[in-house]
Enzyme design. Structure first.
Site, mmCIF file in Angstrom:
data_model
loop_
_atom_site.group_PDB
_atom_site.id
_atom_site.type_symbol
_atom_site.label_atom_id
_atom_site.label_comp_id
_atom_site.label_asym_id
_atom_site.label_seq_id
_atom_site.Cartn_x
_atom_site.Cartn_y
_atom_site.Cartn_z
ATOM 1 N N ASP A 115 -1.353 -7.043 -3.354
ATOM 2 C CA ASP A 115 -1.488 -8.092 -2.817
ATOM 3 C C ASP A 115 -1.756 -8.275 -1.390
ATOM 4 O O ASP A 115 -0.961 -7.892 -0.370
ATOM 5 C CB ASP A 115 0.095 -8.958 -2.874
ATOM 6 C CG ASP A 115 0.477 -8.970 -4.379
ATOM 7 O OD1 ASP A 115 -0.040 -10.035 -4.985
ATOM 8 O OD2 ASP A 115 1.314 -8.286 -4.973
ATOM 9 N N GLY A 149 11.504 -8.165 -10.065
ATOM 10 C CA GLY A 149 11.599 -7.285 -11.209
ATOM 11 C C GLY A 149 10.336 -7.084 -12.203
ATOM 12 O O GLY A 149 9.567 -7.267 -11.944
ATOM 13 N N GLN A 197 8.036 -19.777 -4.262
ATOM 14 C CA GLN A 197 6.706 -18.904 -3.977
ATOM 15 C C GLN A 197 5.765 -19.222 -5.354
ATOM 16 O O GLN A 197 4.629 -18.910 -5.300
ATOM 17 C CB GLN A 197 6.659 -17.571 -3.634
ATOM 18 C CG GLN A 197 7.267 -16.911 -4.939
ATOM 19 C CD GLN A 197 7.050 -15.367 -4.366
ATOM 20 O OE1 GLN A 197 7.929 -14.875 -3.631
ATOM 21 N NE2 GLN A 197 6.298 -14.304 -5.092
ATOM 22 N N HIS A 210 5.664 -0.249 -8.977
ATOM 23 C CA HIS A 210 7.093 -0.595 -8.083
ATOM 24 C C HIS A 210 7.688 1.032 -8.121
ATOM 25 O O HIS A 210 8.119 1.145 -7.062
ATOM 26 C CB HIS A 210 7.927 -1.222 -8.974
ATOM 27 C CG HIS A 210 7.510 -2.692 -9.169
ATOM 28 N ND1 HIS A 210 7.109 -3.074 -10.418
ATOM 29 C CD2 HIS A 210 7.569 -3.935 -8.200
ATOM 30 C CE1 HIS A 210 6.928 -4.322 -10.193
ATOM 31 N NE2 HIS A 210 7.100 -4.856 -8.950
#
Length: 271
Positions: A139, A18, A48, A24
């Protein structure tokens, strides 16, 4: 999901926590080229996070996120509860670990982080059963772990990766950028600028004096006010240190600016 598949609909999954930004949205735009049905999951995954404080302060903007996803014609928003994802509690959960990738570099700095990522991704893959899944390249170590999961656990899923989306000044878009103050926002783009400069020097050096190049780059970051966690160059395929056989390299960096931990990377070819 079975009904959609019986209708020969291809399903694409975009896992998120979110607090959506254009990074995104770039995943959504990419998914539109591949699949009939786009599913975006929104779940802030507690296992995580390094500590409970970071988990609790993670920005949650569900209503705003839904408005954004509706604007881009996302078909399904999957918004599960913690109990739904971890029915036996987060301390009694089966964990997934990719041993050769989970405990190095970022995994060494954040023990257990990639176990949490791998576990939630497997759960989402099992529940949604997509044919495609979409991830950003910011990432990078996470991306390699997810690709390894797909191969090792025999998921019939195609992983599509999207280049890092940046603001005009070069700063990689991230939900964590919301924690930067006005002074830090001005300094933050230097992380990627120094990464770029380091890559150029390594290319010119032809793998010589790499440790010295990295050392100088770290000093420049310190001068700009960054506290360095990770800053080094690796083989882009295996995330090991460069060897004579390495053809593609990646600089992976994570650094604190104030109370915010920024991550970034850059891939490049070497001879």
């Amino acid at each position: 999901m079975n009904t959609l598949k019986k209708q020969n609909k291809t399903i694409g999954l975009i896992p998120t926590m979110g607090n959506l930004h254009y990074g995104h949205i770039s995943l959504v735009l990419s998914a539109q080229k591949y699949v009939d049905i786009i599913i975006v999951s929104i779940f802030v995954n507690p296992i995580q996070f390094d500590n409970e404080h970071d988990f609790k302060k993670y920005p949650q903007t569900f209503e705003k996120d839904c408005e954004i996803l509706k604007k881009y014609n996302v078909d399904i928003i999957f918004f599960p509860t913690i109990h739904e994802m971890y029915p036996f509690g987060i301390k009694n959960e089966i964990l997934i670990e990719i041993s050769n990738l989970s405990n190095i570099i970022e995994g060494q700095s954040r023990p257990g982080h990639f176990q949490g990522v791998a576990t939630i991704i497997c759960k989402l893959f099992n529940l949604v059963q997509p044919q495609y899944a979409f991830f950003g390249e910011k990432d990078y170590q996470q991306l390699l772990i997810i690709k390894t999961i797909v191969i090792e656990l025999n998921y019939m899923i195609k992983i599509i990766s999207i280049p890092t989306i940046r603001s005009r000044n070069g700063l990689a878009l991230s939900s964590r950028n919301n924690h930067l103050n006005s002074s830090e926002i001005k300094k933050a783009p230097y992380l990627y600028k120094i990464i770029q400069n380091t890559a150029e020097k390594i290319i010119k050096s032809k793998k010589n004096n790499i440790s010295e190049i990295i050392k100088i780059s770290k000093l420049k970051l310190l001068e700009k006010g960054f506290f360095i966690d990770i800053f080094n160059v690796y083989d882009a395929e295996k995330l090991q240190f460069l060897s004579k056989k390495s053809k593609e390299a990646i600089i992976i960096a994570s650094a604190w600016l104030g109370k915010t931990r920024l991550i970034d990377n850059k891939k490049f070819f070497i001879r």
